[in-house]
Design a protein around this motif. Structure first.
Motif, short mmCIF file in Angstrom:
data_model
loop_
_atom_site.label_atom_id
_atom_site.label_comp_id
_atom_site.label_asym_id
_atom_site.label_seq_id
_atom_site.Cartn_x
_atom_site.Cartn_y
_atom_site.Cartn_z
N GLU A 1 0.83 -1.22 0.00
CA GLU A 1 0.00 0.00 0.00
C GLU A 1 0.86 1.27 0.00
N SER A 2 1.96 1.23 0.73
CA SER A 2 2.77 2.45 0.78
C SER A 2 3.49 2.69 -0.55
N MET A 3 3.85 1.61 -1.26
CA MET A 3 4.44 1.78 -2.59
C MET A 3 3.40 2.35 -3.56
N LYS A 4 2.16 1.87 -3.45
CA LYS A 4 1.09 2.43 -4.31
C LYS A 4 0.94 3.93 -4.06
N ALA A 5 0.95 4.30 -2.78
CA ALA A 5 0.80 5.72 -2.43
C ALA A 5 1.98 6.54 -2.95
N THR A 6 3.18 5.95 -2.93
CA THR A 6 4.37 6.66 -3.43
C THR A 6 4.29 6.84 -4.95
N LEU A 7 3.76 5.83 -5.63
CA LEU A 7 3.62 5.91 -7.09
C LEU A 7 2.49 6.85 -7.54
N ALA A 8 1.47 6.98 -6.70
CA ALA A 8 0.23 7.66 -7.12
C ALA A 8 0.44 9.05 -7.74
N PRO A 9 1.29 9.92 -7.15
CA PRO A 9 1.46 11.24 -7.77
C PRO A 9 1.99 11.16 -9.22
N ALA B 1 -4.98 3.96 -9.20
CA ALA B 1 -3.58 3.68 -8.88
C ALA B 1 -3.39 3.23 -7.44
N THR B 2 -4.30 3.64 -6.55
CA THR B 2 -4.19 3.18 -5.16
C THR B 2 -5.31 2.20 -4.80
N GLN B 3 -6.45 2.30 -5.51
CA GLN B 3 -7.57 1.45 -5.13
C GLN B 3 -7.43 0.01 -5.65
N ALA B 4 -6.71 -0.19 -6.74
CA ALA B 4 -6.55 -1.54 -7.30
C ALA B 4 -5.69 -2.40 -6.39
N PRO B 5 -6.05 -3.68 -6.21
CA PRO B 5 -5.22 -4.55 -5.37
C PRO B 5 -3.81 -4.77 -5.94
N VAL B 6 -3.71 -4.74 -7.28
CA VAL B 6 -2.40 -4.96 -7.92
C VAL B 6 -2.15 -3.88 -8.97
N VAL B 7 -0.95 -3.34 -8.95
CA VAL B 7 -0.52 -2.38 -9.97
C VAL B 7 0.72 -2.97 -10.65
N LEU B 8 0.68 -3.02 -11.97
CA LEU B 8 1.81 -3.59 -12.72
C LEU B 8 2.43 -2.51 -13.59
N THR B 9 3.69 -2.23 -13.35
CA THR B 9 4.42 -1.29 -14.22
C THR B 9 5.17 -2.11 -15.26
N ILE B 10 4.81 -1.89 -16.51
CA ILE B 10 5.38 -2.68 -17.60
C ILE B 10 6.52 -1.87 -18.23
N CYS B 11 7.69 -2.46 -18.28
CA CYS B 11 8.89 -1.74 -18.72
C CYS B 11 9.50 -2.35 -19.97
N ILE C 1 11.29 5.80 -8.20
CA ILE C 1 10.53 5.09 -7.16
C ILE C 1 10.77 3.58 -7.24
N LEU C 2 10.79 3.05 -8.46
CA LEU C 2 10.93 1.59 -8.62
C LEU C 2 12.39 1.15 -8.77
N GLU D 1 7.79 -5.03 -6.06
CA GLU D 1 7.90 -3.72 -5.40
C GLU D 1 9.01 -2.83 -5.99
N THR D 2 10.24 -3.29 -6.05
CA THR D 2 11.27 -2.52 -6.76
C THR D 2 12.06 -3.49 -7.66
N TYR D 3 12.83 -2.90 -8.58
CA TYR D 3 13.60 -3.70 -9.53
C TYR D 3 14.77 -4.37 -8.81
N ASN D 4 14.84 -5.65 -8.96
CA ASN D 4 15.90 -6.43 -8.34
C ASN D 4 16.93 -6.73 -9.42
N ASP D 5 17.98 -5.91 -9.47
CA ASP D 5 18.91 -6.01 -10.61
C ASP D 5 19.65 -7.35 -10.61
N TYR D 6 20.06 -7.76 -11.80
CA TYR D 6 20.57 -9.11 -12.03
C TYR D 6 22.04 -9.27 -11.65
#
Lengths: 247, 247
Positions: free
Chosen positions: A50-58, A66-76, A142-143, B179-184
């Motif tokens: 939850e705290s990571m979601k809150a950090t990402l939200a802005p 961004a905070t209400q969803a149980p899972v947030v996936l950042t695709i890179c 953040i990530l 939660e965060t990127y775990n580098d290889y």
């Protein structure tokens, strides 16, 4: 096919949790997606904390999903893993350039979309956050994304709390061309956009925003020139910062 | 889900034709895909004509699928239609910039991937041609694409003649981070790539190309630095030429 035809974006999620087992199954299915030369140039950052979601939200302009969803996936888009493999195998990677970023972005976006289709087939709902490419620099910090990794989209995921009506779409003849591009005449545009322009919610939208036309709501309120130019600079600077600096 | 799990890219097509009815059904389903602000920033150019396929083929480095497939679909990021609508509705579009191109490319790529999933569900096979973003300038000329339209990928489509074995994929823990990127670390890379490196076809691949490692086949033969730098220049010049010139 039914879930594809009936799909709609879900922005409000129920309390029902998404298990790790299901999430992993969906990620494994998504990895079957076509990928450039089987390089799999993507990574997924799973946010459940939850705290990571809150950090990402802005970085997502505090959109409630961004905070209400149980899972947030950042695709890179990710060339870091592949580059590291090359270096460890006595090979010299040549992927510090724009087309390599674009190849990785395509891999990531195809992967994301298959993930979404599979999730919807399982009764889950998704929403893409387009804000990802507006604030990639903040998300990178953040990530803790290393060089050669750029977030290209974010998926919020959960079971639907509310299933909204299906939005309008343009008729297929508006976006399908045969053999060569058949450019639009004013009467084509009138015809293709007439249904969208006739919808009560869009009349309401114009009124609320004190505009004359629906198009002005897009150009003057939702997707403004000044914002686009700012976000273009941020995104191009981020490409350079992350190592894709060769034009 | 079954067709997603079992999918493989199809590069040889049977003589069985793909009807217009089925193609249109798939295009209509694909249009249900998420799109930036419901702007649907894409167009599809359908190529069925044999002489058009032959004209396009060199832009795809004459890969056999480009002419052997009954249907070739060039998927374009398209701000032309939306811009024309804005101008006709007394709105000033501000989409001549990089982030707008990227939004349109995302719309087009998500659309393309849903199309592919739906096609595979119907028993069709697809292959993406990554060559599209290597030679966008040539494709623009052949398909008469106007300003604000850029081809981002190509799908070759038909019923499978040969169903090849399913290719390997990296284990999901290699591309999923929590939660965060775990580098290889080197041992992570060794472990994640060990299956790929052990495959007989990849040993053969190294031998045929007179290389020491599989990674060298990628860096020295398949995706070379000099090619990537050349294609980066072409793609960035194409963005400018098509009107997305503001950084």
């Amino acid at each position: 096919m039914k879930s594809l035809k009936n799909r709609r974006t879900i922005r409000k999620y129920s309390d029902k949790p998404v298990s790790d087992k299901l999430l992993n199954e969906l990620l494994e299915i998504a990895a079957r997606t076509s990928t450039t030369g089987n390089m799999q140039l993507y990574s997924v950052i799973v946010t459940r904390d939850e705290s990571m979601k809150a950090t990402l939200a802005p970085a997502h302009f505090n959109q409630p999903m961004a905070t209400q969803a149980p899972v947030v996936l950042t695709i890179c888009a990710d060339f870091n893993r592949f580059n590291k493999w090359c270096i460890l195998r006595n090979a010299v990677p040549g992927y510090d350039n724009f087309v390599s970023f674009f190849n990785a972005a395509m891999d990531a976006l195809f992967f994301a979309q298959t993930f979404c289709v599979a999730a919807e087939e399982k009764g889950l709902g998704i929403c893409y956050l387009g804000t990802t490419t507006y604030n990639p620099d903040k998300i990178i910090d953040i990530l803790a994304l290393p060089k050669f990794v750029i977030p290209v989209t974010t998926i919020t995921l959960g079971y639907p709390e509310v299933i909204p009506p299906q939005p309008d779409r343009l008729p297929i003849e508006s976006f399908v061309h045969h053999e060569t591009y058949n450019d639009y005449k004013p009467q084509d545009i009138d015809s293709y956009y007439s249904n969208k322009e006739s919808l009560p919610e869009n009349h309401q939208f114009i009124k609320e925003n004190h505009k004359e036309t629906l198009a002005q709501v897009f150009t003057d309120v939702r997707y403004k020139k000044a914002d686009n130019e700012h976000f273009s600079k941020v995104l191009l600077e981020t490409l350079k910062r992350q190592g894709f600096h060769k034009g």
